[in-house]
Design a protein around this motif. Structure first.
Motif, PDB file in Angstrom:
ATOM      1  N   VAL A 129     -92.265  65.225 -37.468  1.00 12.16           N
ATOM      2  CA  VAL A 129     -92.566  63.967 -36.706  1.00 12.16           C
ATOM      3  C   VAL A 129     -94.049  63.955 -36.356  1.00 12.16           C
ATOM      4  O   VAL A 129     -94.568  62.822 -36.235  1.00 12.16           O
ATOM      5  N   ARG A 130     -94.748  65.397 -36.226  1.00 10.98           N
ATOM      6  CA  ARG A 130     -96.142  65.282 -36.280  1.00 10.98           C
ATOM      7  C   ARG A 130     -96.894  64.445 -37.510  1.00 10.98           C
ATOM      8  O   ARG A 130     -97.724  63.634 -37.180  1.00 10.98           O
ATOM      9  N   LEU A 140     -94.195  58.486 -30.159  1.00 10.09           N
ATOM     10  CA  LEU A 140     -93.447  59.623 -30.365  1.00 10.09           C
ATOM     11  C   LEU A 140     -91.829  59.234 -30.459  1.00 10.09           C
ATOM     12  O   LEU A 140     -91.180  59.873 -31.267  1.00 10.09           O
ATOM     13  N   PRO A 141     -91.194  58.474 -29.527  1.00  9.41           N
ATOM     14  CA  PRO A 141     -89.828  58.292 -29.564  1.00  9.41           C
ATOM     15  C   PRO A 141     -89.266  57.584 -30.918  1.00  9.41           C
ATOM     16  O   PRO A 141     -88.321  58.097 -31.518  1.00  9.41           O
ATOM     17  N   LEU A 142     -90.309  56.641 -31.508  1.00  6.02           N
ATOM     18  CA  LEU A 142     -89.820  56.015 -32.703  1.00  6.02           C
ATOM     19  C   LEU A 142     -89.959  57.262 -34.045  1.00  6.02           C
ATOM     20  O   LEU A 142     -89.229  56.997 -34.757  1.00  6.02           O
ATOM     21  N   ALA A 146     -86.986  58.086 -36.338  1.00  6.38           N
ATOM     22  CA  ALA A 146     -87.357  57.789 -37.733  1.00  6.38           C
ATOM     23  C   ALA A 146     -87.025  59.002 -38.662  1.00  6.38           C
ATOM     24  O   ALA A 146     -86.452  59.047 -39.428  1.00  6.38           O
ATOM     25  N   VAL A 147     -87.768  60.110 -38.193  1.00  3.62           N
ATOM     26  CA  VAL A 147     -87.501  61.456 -38.958  1.00  3.62           C
ATOM     27  C   VAL A 147     -85.830  61.735 -39.033  1.00  3.62           C
ATOM     28  O   VAL A 147     -85.501  62.203 -39.907  1.00  3.62           O
TER      29      VAL A 147
END
Length: 194
Positions: A129-130, A140-142, A146-147
């Motif tokens: 995510v990072r 962040l939520p997207l 996505a991950v």
């Protein structure tokens, strides 16, 4: 033999038995006989069959995690990160997937490993995510969504590789294109800031 070497020898034999004959071929008696040691010595290292199987699964997961982290740290770009870690995962699935699947099919082993497996998954997800946010400037939520979704692409590719439907090279490149193309599309379709 040094204690750590003996422990690894027992685990290696358990892995061989599982791959050659199935999970139910593994017993403390059989391991002792095949390794050429006493049953009591096997029990010195592993107090129960579940402990032995859990140690084997933990070893397999730790090896993948350690190799994955080393690979991730060497990546020079996001595409390189995805390419290297995906390839590593697919090779592991091809080479050791049957062993891991067999171990996870044992309910007691899966339950004993649940917390460790969840922790590994959470750490891996946070890392990606990072990296995804840094590479694609996603909220962040997207990035989390996505991950999570794109991890399923790699998981499914691993199943196809393990089943012999696609080779590692083709699956790896397909995953890289789907993941990076999808993320680029998300970034392209977002409204401009400000």
């Amino acid at each position: 033999m040094a204690p750590e070497a003996r422990r690894e020898q027992i685990l290696d034999e358990a892995a061989r038995l599982i791959l050659d004959e199935g999970l139910y071929a593994v017993s403390m008696e059989r391991l002792a006989r095949d390794v050429g040691i006493s049953k009591g010595l096997v029990y010195n290292y592993f107090p129960a069959r579940d402990a032995l199987l859990t140690a084997l699964l933990s070893r397999e997961q730790a090896e993948l995690r350690d190799r994955g982290m080393a690979s991730a740290l060497q990546a020079e770009s996001y595409v390189d990160l995805i390419r290297q870690t995906t390839r590593l995962y697919l090779e592991q699935t091809r080479d050791r997937g049957a062993l891991i699947a067999a171990l996870l099919s044992d309910p007691s082993v899966a339950k004993l490993m649940e917390k460790e497996s969840r922790g590994d998954r959470d750490r891996t997800t946070r890392y990606f995510v990072r990296a995804t946010r840094n590479a694609y400037d996603l909220p962040l939520p997207l990035a989390i969504a996505a991950v999570e979704l794109l991890s399923a692409v790699t998981d499914r590719a691993g199943k196809l590789v393990a089943e012999g439907h696609i080779d590692v090279d083709s699956a790896s490149e397909l995953c890289v294109e789907l993941i990076t193309g999808g993320l680029a599309g998300l970034n392209r379709d977002r409204p401009l800031k400000g």
